[in-house]
Write a protein that holds these residues in place. Sequence first.
Motif, PDB file in Angstrom:
ATOM      1  N   SER A 239      72.988 -19.619  19.364  1.00  0.00           N
ATOM      2  CA  SER A 239      73.350 -18.882  20.581  1.00  0.00           C
ATOM      3  C   SER A 239      72.501 -19.339  21.743  1.00  0.00           C
ATOM      4  O   SER A 239      71.374 -19.768  21.568  1.00  0.00           O
ATOM      5  N   LEU A 240      73.079 -19.234  22.942  1.00  0.00           N
ATOM      6  CA  LEU A 240      72.365 -19.616  24.161  1.00  0.00           C
ATOM      7  C   LEU A 240      71.518 -18.446  24.641  1.00  0.00           C
ATOM      8  O   LEU A 240      71.861 -17.283  24.455  1.00  0.00           O
ATOM      9  N   ASN A 241      70.438 -18.762  25.242  1.00  0.00           N
ATOM     10  CA  ASN A 241      69.518 -17.754  25.768  1.00  0.00           C
ATOM     11  C   ASN A 241      70.200 -16.924  26.849  1.00  0.00           C
ATOM     12  O   ASN A 241      70.854 -17.437  27.732  1.00  0.00           O
ATOM     13  N   ASN A 242      70.048 -15.577  26.750  1.00  0.00           N
ATOM     14  CA  ASN A 242      70.699 -14.691  27.723  1.00  0.00           C
ATOM     15  C   ASN A 242      70.164 -14.860  29.141  1.00  0.00           C
ATOM     16  O   ASN A 242      70.827 -14.499  30.103  1.00  0.00           O
ATOM     17  N   SER A 243      68.939 -15.422  29.248  1.00  0.00           N
ATOM     18  CA  SER A 243      68.363 -15.579  30.584  1.00  0.00           C
ATOM     19  C   SER A 243      68.717 -16.914  31.213  1.00  0.00           C
ATOM     20  O   SER A 243      68.136 -17.310  32.208  1.00  0.00           O
ATOM     21  N   ALA A 244      69.690 -17.661  30.625  1.00  0.00           N
ATOM     22  CA  ALA A 244      70.071 -18.969  31.155  1.00  0.00           C
ATOM     23  C   ALA A 244      70.552 -18.833  32.585  1.00  0.00           C
ATOM     24  O   ALA A 244      71.198 -17.861  32.941  1.00  0.00           O
ATOM     25  N   ILE A 245      70.272 -19.853  33.354  1.00  0.00           N
ATOM     26  CA  ILE A 245      70.663 -19.823  34.763  1.00  0.00           C
ATOM     27  C   ILE A 245      72.178 -19.902  34.887  1.00  0.00           C
ATOM     28  O   ILE A 245      72.778 -19.267  35.734  1.00  0.00           O
ATOM     29  N   ILE A 246      72.801 -20.719  34.050  1.00  0.00           N
ATOM     30  CA  ILE A 246      74.265 -20.801  34.019  1.00  0.00           C
ATOM     31  C   ILE A 246      74.718 -20.367  32.633  1.00  0.00           C
ATOM     32  O   ILE A 246      74.360 -20.980  31.637  1.00  0.00           O
ATOM     33  N   TYR A 267      75.775 -28.024  30.654  1.00  0.00           N
ATOM     34  CA  TYR A 267      74.655 -28.981  30.690  1.00  0.00           C
ATOM     35  C   TYR A 267      74.737 -29.856  31.942  1.00  0.00           C
ATOM     36  O   TYR A 267      73.750 -30.047  32.668  1.00  0.00           O
ATOM     37  N   GLU A 268      75.934 -30.402  32.192  1.00  0.00           N
ATOM     38  CA  GLU A 268      76.110 -31.282  33.337  1.00  0.00           C
ATOM     39  C   GLU A 268      75.925 -30.538  34.653  1.00  0.00           C
ATOM     40  O   GLU A 268      75.334 -31.070  35.604  1.00  0.00           O
ATOM     41  N   GLU A 269      76.416 -29.279  34.712  1.00  0.00           N
ATOM     42  CA  GLU A 269      76.244 -28.498  35.929  1.00  0.00           C
ATOM     43  C   GLU A 269      74.760 -28.215  36.194  1.00  0.00           C
ATOM     44  O   GLU A 269      74.277 -28.308  37.336  1.00  0.00           O
ATOM     45  N   THR A 270      74.067 -27.856  35.109  1.00  0.00           N
ATOM     46  CA  THR A 270      72.628 -27.578  35.245  1.00  0.00           C
ATOM     47  C   THR A 270      71.868 -28.840  35.648  1.00  0.00           C
ATOM     48  O   THR A 270      70.953 -28.801  36.486  1.00  0.00           O
ATOM     49  N   LEU A 271      72.260 -29.977  35.063  1.00  0.00           N
ATOM     50  CA  LEU A 271      71.625 -31.239  35.398  1.00  0.00           C
ATOM     51  C   LEU A 271      71.830 -31.581  36.882  1.00  0.00           C
ATOM     52  O   LEU A 271      70.914 -32.058  37.560  1.00  0.00           O
ATOM     53  N   ASN A 363      57.388 -23.570  49.847  1.00  0.00           N
ATOM     54  CA  ASN A 363      58.721 -24.010  49.416  1.00  0.00           C
ATOM     55  C   ASN A 363      58.634 -24.985  48.254  1.00  0.00           C
ATOM     56  O   ASN A 363      59.402 -24.894  47.282  1.00  0.00           O
ATOM     57  N   ALA A 364      57.689 -25.914  48.347  1.00  0.00           N
ATOM     58  CA  ALA A 364      57.523 -26.899  47.276  1.00  0.00           C
ATOM     59  C   ALA A 364      57.165 -26.223  45.965  1.00  0.00           C
ATOM     60  O   ALA A 364      57.676 -26.588  44.895  1.00  0.00           O
ATOM     61  N   SER A 365      56.289 -25.229  46.046  1.00  0.00           N
ATOM     62  CA  SER A 365      55.888 -24.505  44.837  1.00  0.00           C
ATOM     63  C   SER A 365      57.069 -23.754  44.217  1.00  0.00           C
ATOM     64  O   SER A 365      57.258 -23.761  42.990  1.00  0.00           O
ATOM     65  N   GLU A 366      57.887 -23.136  45.057  1.00  0.00           N
ATOM     66  CA  GLU A 366      59.058 -22.398  44.550  1.00  0.00           C
ATOM     67  C   GLU A 366      60.072 -23.340  43.921  1.00  0.00           C
ATOM     68  O   GLU A 366      60.674 -23.033  42.890  1.00  0.00           O
ATOM     69  N   ILE A 367      60.280 -24.499  44.540  1.00  0.00           N
ATOM     70  CA  ILE A 367      61.231 -25.477  43.987  1.00  0.00           C
ATOM     71  C   ILE A 367      60.752 -25.981  42.630  1.00  0.00           C
ATOM     72  O   ILE A 367      61.534 -26.156  41.699  1.00  0.00           O
ATOM     73  N   LYS A 368      59.441 -26.226  42.511  1.00  0.00           N
ATOM     74  CA  LYS A 368      58.884 -26.675  41.221  1.00  0.00           C
ATOM     75  C   LYS A 368      59.119 -25.638  40.131  1.00  0.00           C
ATOM     76  O   LYS A 368      59.430 -25.982  38.982  1.00  0.00           O
ATOM     77  N   LYS A 369      58.966 -24.346  40.484  1.00  0.00           N
ATOM     78  CA  LYS A 369      59.223 -23.280  39.506  1.00  0.00           C
ATOM     79  C   LYS A 369      60.698 -23.278  39.091  1.00  0.00           C
ATOM     80  O   LYS A 369      61.023 -23.096  37.912  1.00  0.00           O
ATOM     81  N   SER A 370      61.596 -23.483  40.062  1.00  0.00           N
ATOM     82  CA  SER A 370      63.025 -23.539  39.761  1.00  0.00           C
ATOM     83  C   SER A 370      63.343 -24.699  38.823  1.00  0.00           C
ATOM     84  O   SER A 370      64.139 -24.559  37.881  1.00  0.00           O
ATOM     85  N   ILE A 371      62.714 -25.830  39.074  1.00  0.00           N
ATOM     86  CA  ILE A 371      62.944 -27.002  38.221  1.00  0.00           C
ATOM     87  C   ILE A 371      62.466 -26.721  36.802  1.00  0.00           C
ATOM     88  O   ILE A 371      63.117 -27.116  35.821  1.00  0.00           O
ATOM     89  N   GLN A 372      61.336 -26.002  36.662  1.00  0.00           N
ATOM     90  CA  GLN A 372      60.840 -25.661  35.329  1.00  0.00           C
ATOM     91  C   GLN A 372      61.831 -24.763  34.597  1.00  0.00           C
ATOM     92  O   GLN A 372      62.089 -24.935  33.386  1.00  0.00           O
ATOM     93  N   LEU A 373      62.415 -23.783  35.298  1.00  0.00           N
ATOM     94  CA  LEU A 373      63.430 -22.909  34.683  1.00  0.00           C
ATOM     95  C   LEU A 373      64.652 -23.722  34.251  1.00  0.00           C
ATOM     96  O   LEU A 373      65.221 -23.488  33.168  1.00  0.00           O
ATOM     97  N   LEU A 374      65.054 -24.644  35.090  1.00  0.00           N
ATOM     98  CA  LEU A 374      66.199 -25.494  34.747  1.00  0.00           C
ATOM     99  C   LEU A 374      65.872 -26.382  33.544  1.00  0.00           C
ATOM    100  O   LEU A 374      66.737 -26.622  32.687  1.00  0.00           O
ATOM    101  N   ASP A 375      64.646 -26.870  33.461  1.00  0.00           N
ATOM    102  CA  ASP A 375      64.229 -27.659  32.297  1.00  0.00           C
ATOM    103  C   ASP A 375      64.348 -26.836  31.016  1.00  0.00           C
ATOM    104  O   ASP A 375      64.806 -27.327  29.976  1.00  0.00           O
ATOM    105  N   ASN A 376      63.930 -25.554  31.087  1.00  0.00           N
ATOM    106  CA  ASN A 376      64.042 -24.671  29.923  1.00  0.00           C
ATOM    107  C   ASN A 376      65.505 -24.460  29.533  1.00  0.00           C
ATOM    108  O   ASN A 376      65.856 -24.430  28.341  1.00  0.00           O
ATOM    109  N   GLN A 377      66.351 -24.293  30.545  1.00  0.00           N
ATOM    110  CA  GLN A 377      67.774 -24.089  30.290  1.00  0.00           C
ATOM    111  C   GLN A 377      68.388 -25.317  29.607  1.00  0.00           C
ATOM    112  O   GLN A 377      69.160 -25.209  28.646  1.00  0.00           O
ATOM    113  N   LEU A 378      68.023 -26.510  30.121  1.00  0.00           N
ATOM    114  CA  LEU A 378      68.550 -27.744  29.533  1.00  0.00           C
ATOM    115  C   LEU A 378      68.103 -27.901  28.085  1.00  0.00           C
ATOM    116  O   LEU A 378      68.854 -28.421  27.240  1.00  0.00           O
ATOM    117  N   LEU A 379      66.894 -27.451  27.767  1.00  0.00           N
ATOM    118  CA  LEU A 379      66.412 -27.508  26.391  1.00  0.00           C
ATOM    119  C   LEU A 379      67.261 -26.624  25.478  1.00  0.00           C
ATOM    120  O   LEU A 379      67.576 -26.998  24.335  1.00  0.00           O
TER     121      LEU A 379
END
Length: 594
Positions: A239-246, A267-271, A363-379
Motif C-alpha cells: 500500500s502507498l503511504n497515506n501522506s503521499a503528496i500525490i 511516479y512520473e507526475e511526482t518526478l 524560499n530556498a530552505s522551503e524548496i529543499k524541504k519540499s524536494i525531500q518530501l517528494l524524494d520520500n514519495q518517490l521511494l
Amino acid sequence: MAKKLVLKKLTILATTEKSGNQFTFGNGINLITSSENSVGKSSLIKSILSSFGAEPFYDKRWRDLQCNYLIEFCIADKHYKIARLKNEFYLSNDSNKFYYDNFKDFSKKISELLNFNPILKTRGDDYIYDIAPPAYYFISFYIDQIKGWAKAFSSLDKLGQYESWHNPILDYHVGLTNSNIMNFKLKISEYKKLNHSAERKKEKVLDSITLVRELLADRVSSFENEILNDKSISTTTKSLNNSAIIQPSDNSKLSNIDELNEVKKLYEETLNIRKEKYDQLALVKENLIEFKNQSKFINSNIIELQNDYYFSVESLDDVVECPLCGVSHNNTLENRTDILLDADKLNNLLSEVNLEIETKEKNASEIKKSIQLLDNQLLEYDNSINSFNSFEDTINFYSNQIIEDKSQRFISKQIEIIGENTISIASLEDDLKKLEESIDKKSINNSFKEAIQYYSNKLSISIPDQSIPSFKQYSKYEKNGGAADSARSLLMYYLSLYSVISKYSDEVISPLFIDTPNQQEQSVENYLRILNSFKNDLPNDTQLFLGAMEHPLIDEFKESCSKIYVLQDYQKLLNTKNYDNLLTEFNSYISTFA
C-alpha cells in the motif's frame, strides 16, 4: 630598499667539443670586449640568460656545442647555484637542494626567488593562466646585438606561447601590479576555470539525457508489453503511504495492470513536480547570488563615501585634491552634506537588498524541504513497483526516470557550484579593486616621463611625442629619427624603464644586459654620451653586462669597470685547456643531488 640579483660566476661546458670556461663577475660594470666579431661577446651574455631557463637566439654553431651551464648568484646576501643540463635544472642555496626535470616547476621556483609573479593567459585557452617563466623577467633588461636594437622586447626566443603578454609583464615590472595583486588574479582565474568546467559538465549531462531517452525508449515499451501479457503477476501490492503528496485513485477493484499504470503515472507526475522544484531552487540560488553581489557592492560604496566624508571634514579647504587620482573636488558644507545624503540612500538600499536575501534564503530552505518530501514519495512508489516484477526488469523499466533524477541532481549541484564560485569571484574582485586602487599609478607614470626627459638630454635624442609616450607605447621609441637616433631612442626607453623598475617594483631587480650599443655607427659624441650614461646615470649599485667592440672611447671607459673580459682570436670564449677541471667541478656539484 629593493633586493637585487647579483651574478657572481658562470661556468660553460661545451660537451660536443669538450671545451669550456669559467667567468667571475664584478658587482658593477662587467665589460666584455674584443677587436673582432664572432669571438663570443654575445654568447657570454646569452649563456647567463640560458642558465636561468631563458632562450636567447643562438646560431647553429653554438647550438651544436650542446652547452651545459653552472651559474652562481646572490639575492640579499643569500648564495644560490643553478646547473642546467639541457632541460634539467639543479638549484641549491646554502641549506636546500631542488632538482627539476619539469620546466614549469622550475619556473615557479625561480619566480618565487625573484618575487616575479605576473600571470599570463595561455594562447588559445581563455581559462588557463601560468606564472610567467624567467624569460619574461629578463626580457625588459636585455638588448640583443642583432634583434634587440630594432624592436623592443624582441631579444629572446619562444615568447609566443602566451597571448598579449607585454602589458601584464610591463605592469608588474614598474609596480602597477605586484605579488599580492597577482595572487588575487590567479585565484579569480581558477574559480572562473572551475565555473567553465561545471558549465561544460552540465551541458554534457543535458546532451546525455536526450541520448539515453532514445536508447531506452524501446526497452521500456517492451517491458510494458511483457506486463500486459503476463497473467502470473501477483495481485498483491504494497500500500502507498497515506501522506503521499500525490495519491492514487480510490478504486479498490483495480487490476494489477491498472494499478501498475496508476503507480507509474503518479511516479512520473511526482518526478516532474520534483524537477520543477529543482528548477525553482536553481532560480532562487541565482537570485541569491545577484543580491549578495549587490549587497557587497553597495556596502563597499558606503565605506568609500564614509571615507570621503572623513577626508572632507579633516580638510578645511573649499577645494580638495583626491590623493589617488589627483582630481580636484569642491569641499563646501553643501558638498559634505550631499555625501551624507548619498550614504543614507545607499544604507536604505542595502537594507532592502538584505531583506531580499533573507527572503530568498527562506524560499530556498522551503524548496529543499519540499524536494525531500517528494524524494520520500518517490521511494514509496519505488517500493510498490518492485512488487510487480523482478529487480532486473524494474531497473530496466525505471532507467530513464532514474537517469533523469540523477541528472537533475547533478545539474543542480553544478549550478550550486557555479553560484558559490561566482560569489567567491565577486568577493575577490572587491579585494582586488582595493589593492589596485592603493597603487600610486600617477607617480609611477610621472616617474617614467621624468626619466625619459632625463635620458633624452643625456643621450641627445628627441622625445617621439610632445606628450611623452608612456612605457606601454614602446613602439613609438623604436622608430624615432634615423637609424642611429632610433637606437639611442630605444636605449633611452630601456634605461627609463629600468629606472622606474628600480624605484617602484617589489621584484628582485635584475642586472642590465646590453650588447653592442654602438649601433649604426654612432658618432663619437653620441657614443660617448651612451658610455657616460652607463657610467654615471644608472641607479645605484646597478650590475651591468656590456658587450662592446674595442674603441678609443672604450679604453677610457674601462677605468669605470669592475670586471673586464677581452676576447681575442687566440683566446675565444671557450677553450680546451681547463675542460677536465671544470667538468670535475660541474659533476661534483651535480653529484650532491644524488
